[in-house]
Design a protein around this motif. Structure first.
Motif, mmCIF file in Angstrom:
data_model
loop_
_atom_site.group_PDB
_atom_site.id
_atom_site.type_symbol
_atom_site.label_atom_id
_atom_site.label_comp_id
_atom_site.label_asym_id
_atom_site.label_seq_id
_atom_site.Cartn_x
_atom_site.Cartn_y
_atom_site.Cartn_z
ATOM 1 N N TRP A 172 48.557 42.209 43.465
ATOM 2 C CA TRP A 172 47.876 43.497 43.362
ATOM 3 C C TRP A 172 47.330 43.708 41.952
ATOM 4 O O TRP A 172 46.196 44.123 41.760
ATOM 5 C CB TRP A 172 48.864 44.614 43.713
ATOM 6 N N TYR A 173 48.162 43.346 40.991
ATOM 7 C CA TYR A 173 47.787 43.574 39.603
ATOM 8 C C TYR A 173 46.539 42.780 39.223
ATOM 9 O O TYR A 173 45.617 43.291 38.585
ATOM 10 C CB TYR A 173 48.964 43.181 38.701
ATOM 11 N N MET A 174 46.505 41.525 39.661
ATOM 12 C CA MET A 174 45.343 40.702 39.309
ATOM 13 C C MET A 174 44.079 41.218 39.981
ATOM 14 O O MET A 174 42.994 41.167 39.416
ATOM 15 C CB MET A 174 45.618 39.250 39.688
ATOM 16 N N GLN A 175 44.263 41.747 41.201
ATOM 17 C CA GLN A 175 43.126 42.348 41.899
ATOM 18 C C GLN A 175 42.559 43.534 41.126
ATOM 19 O O GLN A 175 41.355 43.625 40.881
ATOM 20 C CB GLN A 175 43.609 42.859 43.255
ATOM 21 N N VAL A 176 43.493 44.426 40.751
ATOM 22 C CA VAL A 176 43.067 45.628 40.027
ATOM 23 C C VAL A 176 42.412 45.250 38.704
ATOM 24 O O VAL A 176 41.366 45.776 38.324
ATOM 25 C CB VAL A 176 44.268 46.569 39.782
ATOM 26 N N MET A 177 43.037 44.317 38.012
ATOM 27 C CA MET A 177 42.532 43.905 36.702
ATOM 28 C C MET A 177 41.124 43.324 36.810
ATOM 29 O O MET A 177 40.295 43.483 35.929
ATOM 30 C CB MET A 177 43.465 42.845 36.106
ATOM 31 N N ASP A 178 40.907 42.639 37.949
ATOM 32 C CA ASP A 178 39.604 42.057 38.175
ATOM 33 C C ASP A 178 38.538 43.154 38.244
ATOM 34 O O ASP A 178 37.395 42.953 37.843
ATOM 35 C CB ASP A 178 39.641 41.268 39.482
ATOM 36 N N GLN A 179 38.950 44.313 38.763
ATOM 37 C CA GLN A 179 38.002 45.420 38.870
ATOM 38 C C GLN A 179 37.862 46.204 37.574
ATOM 39 O O GLN A 179 36.760 46.533 37.154
ATOM 40 C CB GLN A 179 38.441 46.383 39.974
ATOM 41 N N ILE A 180 38.977 46.537 36.959
ATOM 42 C CA ILE A 180 38.893 47.463 35.823
ATOM 43 C C ILE A 180 38.738 46.763 34.482
ATOM 44 O O ILE A 180 38.421 47.408 33.490
ATOM 45 C CB ILE A 180 40.104 48.434 35.785
ATOM 46 N N LYS A 181 38.984 45.445 34.449
ATOM 47 C CA LYS A 181 38.763 44.674 33.221
ATOM 48 C C LYS A 181 39.392 45.297 31.973
ATOM 49 O O LYS A 181 38.743 45.505 30.973
ATOM 50 C CB LYS A 181 37.263 44.490 32.963
ATOM 51 N N LEU A 182 40.649 45.604 32.118
ATOM 52 C CA LEU A 182 41.383 46.198 31.010
ATOM 53 C C LEU A 182 41.941 45.081 30.133
ATOM 54 O O LEU A 182 42.577 44.160 30.642
ATOM 55 C CB LEU A 182 42.520 47.054 31.579
ATOM 56 N N SER A 183 41.672 45.145 28.840
ATOM 57 C CA SER A 183 42.270 44.151 27.939
ATOM 58 C C SER A 183 43.753 44.457 27.817
ATOM 59 O O SER A 183 44.122 45.564 27.477
ATOM 60 C CB SER A 183 41.630 44.226 26.558
ATOM 61 N N THR A 184 44.579 43.452 28.085
ATOM 62 C CA THR A 184 46.006 43.732 28.192
ATOM 63 C C THR A 184 46.852 42.760 27.387
ATOM 64 O O THR A 184 46.637 41.549 27.430
ATOM 65 C CB THR A 184 46.461 43.612 29.667
ATOM 66 N N LEU A 185 47.788 43.314 26.673
ATOM 67 C CA LEU A 185 48.849 42.525 26.053
ATOM 68 C C LEU A 185 50.101 42.796 26.856
ATOM 69 O O LEU A 185 50.454 43.960 27.069
ATOM 70 C CB LEU A 185 49.085 42.981 24.616
ATOM 71 N N LEU A 186 50.769 41.743 27.290
ATOM 72 C CA LEU A 186 51.889 41.939 28.198
ATOM 73 C C LEU A 186 53.116 41.206 27.681
ATOM 74 O O LEU A 186 53.031 40.028 27.320
ATOM 75 C CB LEU A 186 51.449 41.403 29.565
#
Lengths: 244, 199
Positions: A172-186
């Motif tokens: 789910w997370y990768m799907q969402v990230m694909d849409q919102i393109k949020l730069s993320t440090l995890l």
């Protein structure tokens, strides 16, 4: 393009360095993992980047602007979901907008638009205790995103979930990230999670904590389910295990 | 029944002022560590002084009217509220505060979004105690001097040996206290809907 840069960060506590001379960078739209054992100073580094803690040395830049020690620029999701039990989900999620000075009703309106995208529809008026762990995490993530769509710091966002829910959340997370393109440090201490999710991995180790190595995961995104059991995946994992 | 109305007025006034005072004291003490260190011991001392002992002094200083009763009730009711709230403020999750700070929240926002709502259950626990104190405090202070009130009525029926009436008053006072306490529970449920649904 570099979005966020932390240069030569050193933090000491009672005379001893906790993290020493750490430099990392995050490019636009990238997901970068900080991988390391507990107590190596990952969270300390996040506290510095988020502006909660002033480093002894070094500086943090967002889009070339100095934000060292200034809170409110990058969003931060702590280890616990920290949804406030006395607020409904929509009020929890819209909290960053309210803090920024938005009116409550307007903040709700803006927030409501995102519920579908984050798979949260129908939970608006519920209280956090009525939601499952995965849903709470989604809500916390949406709150993080609404706080800043520039850079998000996620501190072990999925560590409290069971492994099956975790797999579903990764997808789910990768799907969402694909849409919102949020730069993320995890931050994570789960090697599999780091390889699955990230474009790059920084490995932190030692006392005081330092960046030991930077690993680039050259896999196309979004990654399919089979990546987890592929030869490439194992290669990365073997390599990381040999460093740690 | 004029006596009952007088007692209730005193209890209500005293409780209201006591609650507001307790709230202010708790906020100030939470905000300034120095105030906490200096006021807290004094507050504890005010609670060690027996109510029955200061009631006649208050009558002496403030007369037979409403004032000494209200003052006595304020003295007994502010304490549970201040302590309850203070406990609540201090047991707040520091990570929740950090989260809000990271969002760029100021002190007031931290207070209204985190500290106050998460201390509500402590507040209502304190209020429940204070409500019963307020009625008992009113009766005690009336016992020691006054023109109207359940306490005054009690001393009169005692002196005329009508113990049946005395028991009636005792039950009546208990009844009022219980009624008020369930009122607090209702109020709590209305203000804290998230808590009621959980149970």
């Amino acid at each position: 393009m570099e979005k966020l840069v932390a240069k030569n960060i050193t933090v000491s506590y009672e005379g001893a360095n906790i993290i020493e001379n750490i430099s990392i960078e995050l490019n636009k739209g990238e997901i970068v993992c900080l991988l390391g054992v507990s107590g190596v100073g990952k969270t300390t580094l996040f506290n510095v980047i988020s502006g909660l803690l002033n480093p002894d040395e070094g500086r943090v830049e967002l889009d070339g602007r100095d934000i060292t020690g200034k809170a409110g620029n990058v969003s931060y999701m702590l280890q616990k979901d920290l949804l406030l039990p006395y607020k409904t989900i929509i009020d929890n999620v819209s909290l960053p907008l309210v803090i920024r000075g938005e009116k409550k009703s307007k903040a709700r309106e803006i927030t409501a638009n995102y519920f579908k995208e984050f798979g949260l529809e129908g939970t608006e008026k519920k209280y956090p205790y009525q939601l499952s762990g995965g849903m709470r995490q989604r809500a916390a993530l949406l709150r993080t995103y609404l706080f800043s769509d520039q850079v998000a710091l996620l501190d072990e966002p999925f560590s409290a979930l069971d492994s099956i829910t975790k797999d579903a959340m990764h997808e789910w997370y990768m799907q969402v990230m694909d849409q919102i393109k949020l730069s993320t440090l995890l931050i994570t201490h789960d090697i599999d999670e780091a390889i699955i999710l990230s474009d790059r991995i920084y490995i932190m180790a030692g006392k005081p904590g330092k960046i030991k190595e930077e690993i680039i995961i050259k896999e196309p995104k979004p990654r399919d389910k089979n990546f987890k059991v592929s030869e490439n995946f194992m290669k990365y994992k073997r390599h990381i295990l040999s460093i740690l | 029944m004029k006596h009952g109305a007088t007692t209730l007025t005193e209890a209500f006034l005293g409780l209201t002022i006591g609650t507001v005072l307790g709230f202010i004291i708790a906020v100030v003490m939470d905000h300034y560590p120095l105030a906490y260190k200096s006021v807290y011991p004094l507050m504890v001392v005010t609670q060690t002084v027996p109510t029955v002992a200061i009631a006649p002094l208050l009558v002496l200083w403030l007369g037979y009217g409403l004032l000494p009763k209200v003052v006595l009730i304020v003295l007994t009711t502010f304490f549970p509220i201040a302590i309850g709230l203070l406990d609540g403020f201090r047991s707040v999750d520091p990570d929740a505060i950090n989260l809000l700070k990271a969002m760029g929240a100021n002190k007031l926002q931290c207070f209204t979004h985190i500290k106050l709502p998460s201390s509500l259950s402590h507040f209502f626990a304190g209020l429940k105690i204070s409500v019963s104190y307020s009625v008992v405090g009113a009766v005690i202070s009336e016992w020691l001097g006054g023109f109207y009130g359940l306490g005054v009525y009690m001393t009169r029926v005692r002196k005329s040996y009508s113990f049946d009436k005395m028991f009636a008053v005792i039950f009546f006072i208990s009844f009022i206290s219980l009624l008020l306490m369930s009122g607090v529970t209702l109020l709590r449920n209305a203000v804290m809907p998230w808590d009621r649904k959980k149970n």
